[in-house]
Design a protein around this motif. Sequence first.
Motif, short mmCIF file in Angstrom:
data_model
loop_
_atom_site.label_atom_id
_atom_site.label_comp_id
_atom_site.label_asym_id
_atom_site.label_seq_id
_atom_site.Cartn_x
_atom_site.Cartn_y
_atom_site.Cartn_z
N ARG A 142 0.84 -1.18 0.00
CA ARG A 142 0.00 0.00 0.00
C ARG A 142 0.89 1.24 0.00
N LEU A 143 0.40 2.32 -0.60
CA LEU A 143 1.19 3.54 -0.62
C LEU A 143 1.28 4.11 0.78
N ARG A 144 2.50 4.32 1.22
CA ARG A 144 2.76 4.83 2.57
C ARG A 144 2.84 6.36 2.50
N VAL A 145 2.04 7.02 3.34
CA VAL A 145 1.89 8.47 3.26
C VAL A 145 2.32 9.11 4.58
N LEU A 146 3.13 10.16 4.47
CA LEU A 146 3.52 10.97 5.63
C LEU A 146 2.85 12.32 5.50
N LEU A 147 2.13 12.73 6.55
CA LEU A 147 1.43 14.02 6.55
C LEU A 147 2.25 15.05 7.31
N VAL A 148 2.46 16.21 6.69
CA VAL A 148 3.28 17.26 7.30
C VAL A 148 2.51 18.58 7.29
N ASP A 149 2.18 19.07 8.47
CA ASP A 149 1.51 20.36 8.61
C ASP A 149 1.66 20.79 10.06
N ASP A 150 1.89 22.07 10.29
CA ASP A 150 2.09 22.53 11.66
C ASP A 150 0.79 22.74 12.42
N HIS A 151 -0.35 22.48 11.78
CA HIS A 151 -1.65 22.57 12.45
C HIS A 151 -2.21 21.16 12.63
N ALA A 152 -2.39 20.76 13.90
CA ALA A 152 -2.88 19.42 14.19
C ALA A 152 -4.26 19.19 13.58
N MET A 153 -5.10 20.23 13.55
CA MET A 153 -6.44 20.07 13.00
C MET A 153 -6.40 19.73 11.52
N VAL A 154 -5.47 20.34 10.79
CA VAL A 154 -5.34 20.04 9.36
C VAL A 154 -4.86 18.61 9.15
N ARG A 155 -3.87 18.18 9.94
CA ARG A 155 -3.40 16.80 9.85
C ARG A 155 -4.53 15.83 10.14
N GLU A 156 -5.33 16.16 11.15
CA GLU A 156 -6.48 15.31 11.49
C GLU A 156 -7.46 15.23 10.31
N GLY A 157 -7.73 16.40 9.69
CA GLY A 157 -8.65 16.41 8.56
C GLY A 157 -8.13 15.61 7.38
N LEU A 158 -6.85 15.75 7.08
CA LEU A 158 -6.25 15.00 5.98
C LEU A 158 -6.27 13.50 6.26
N ARG A 159 -5.93 13.14 7.50
CA ARG A 159 -5.93 11.73 7.87
C ARG A 159 -7.34 11.13 7.75
N SER A 160 -8.35 11.88 8.23
CA SER A 160 -9.72 11.37 8.18
C SER A 160 -10.18 11.14 6.75
N ILE A 161 -9.70 11.95 5.82
CA ILE A 161 -10.05 11.77 4.40
C ILE A 161 -9.33 10.55 3.83
N LEU A 162 -8.03 10.43 4.09
CA LEU A 162 -7.24 9.36 3.48
C LEU A 162 -7.55 7.99 4.07
N GLU A 163 -8.03 7.94 5.31
CA GLU A 163 -8.33 6.65 5.93
C GLU A 163 -9.46 5.90 5.25
N HIS A 164 -10.24 6.58 4.40
CA HIS A 164 -11.32 5.93 3.68
C HIS A 164 -10.82 5.15 2.47
N TYR A 165 -9.55 5.31 2.13
CA TYR A 165 -8.99 4.66 0.95
C TYR A 165 -8.11 3.49 1.37
#
Length: 364
Positions: free
Chosen positions: A246-269
Amino acid sequence: MAEQSQELQRSREKLRSLAAELAVAEERERRHIARELEDHLTQPLKLGRMKLGHVIRQTTTASVGALLQDIDEIMDRALKFTESLAVNLTPPVLHEQGFQPALQWLANRMGQHGLAVSLHPTPKEPRLDSDQAIILFQSVRELLFNVLKHAGTRRAALSVAHQPTGHLSVTVKDEGRGIQTDELEQPGDPDSRFGLFTIKERMAKLTGRMEVRSLPGQGTSVTLLIPIGSPPEADLSDGKPETTERLRVLLVDDHAMVREGLRSILEHYHDLEVVGEAGDGMEAVKLARTRHPDVVVMDINMPRLDGIAATRQIKRDLPSTAVIGISVQDSSQIEQAMISAGAAKFLTKDRAASHLHDAIVSAR
């Protein structure tokens, strides 16, 4: 008489220090306010739009979908206003990309005010410390607004050059009505002298100087000169790959809320796996070396090490790792800087909800 002369010199030095410190303090306060806007208004709205976009795609009822679209448009207008407000306070490009890209941004911005500015940069980006860049940028911005308000012309030229003396020169030139340069040394209302006295004192504090050439009816040329080091050389190299099922993804953002939002979107795939999160560029480089992600989703504006510099380091260490830049700013300059650093793609954060998965897959 000697004592009076010494006291006058001390007063002059204090004035120079105050002029420079005021410019730096103003810029830092502008950055603080812009950061507060981003942390407490822009980023929550971005997260809300990400999640709203995910809900819209899953909605099957037409009336509900239309209502959600209306809400999305309202949030989009609010976002654009807050982003514009933050950018007007302080351009992120100055701190993320450097002095000359910031001048290009300023030239484009002046066009919106009715002044066409042509920029002639030096081939290599000047090596300036933070205070030098802030003071020079603010001074150039003031000079351009002086042209707009006082010169009676709608065109100006802005040029940057490295001089053989080791100085960096920045020149603002117009072909407007011109001024009597001997009036600059006369006492009177600072605005009547176009505020050049304050800029002159700032340059003196940087052990530089300001040169003014002008005659009535023949335009004005103002050159700012400060001593600097040699421009940096280009730094490019490569490294070694690693892959997983599976494609391994690293999320980088200094705002925890944005990382949370990105993770919640990508977890559906099911074809993706989020293997880590980083809050700044330095942490991203370290995690990339140990987690070996296939794709890094990289914010641009972060503390300690920005996304452009972090991308360059990651691509040097792990050339097969793809980087996707994301930013609240829809800026062609930022996009080009990320691509030049090695990023495969660039997305604005408000497009991440609907386009990030496809961007990750196609980047590999």
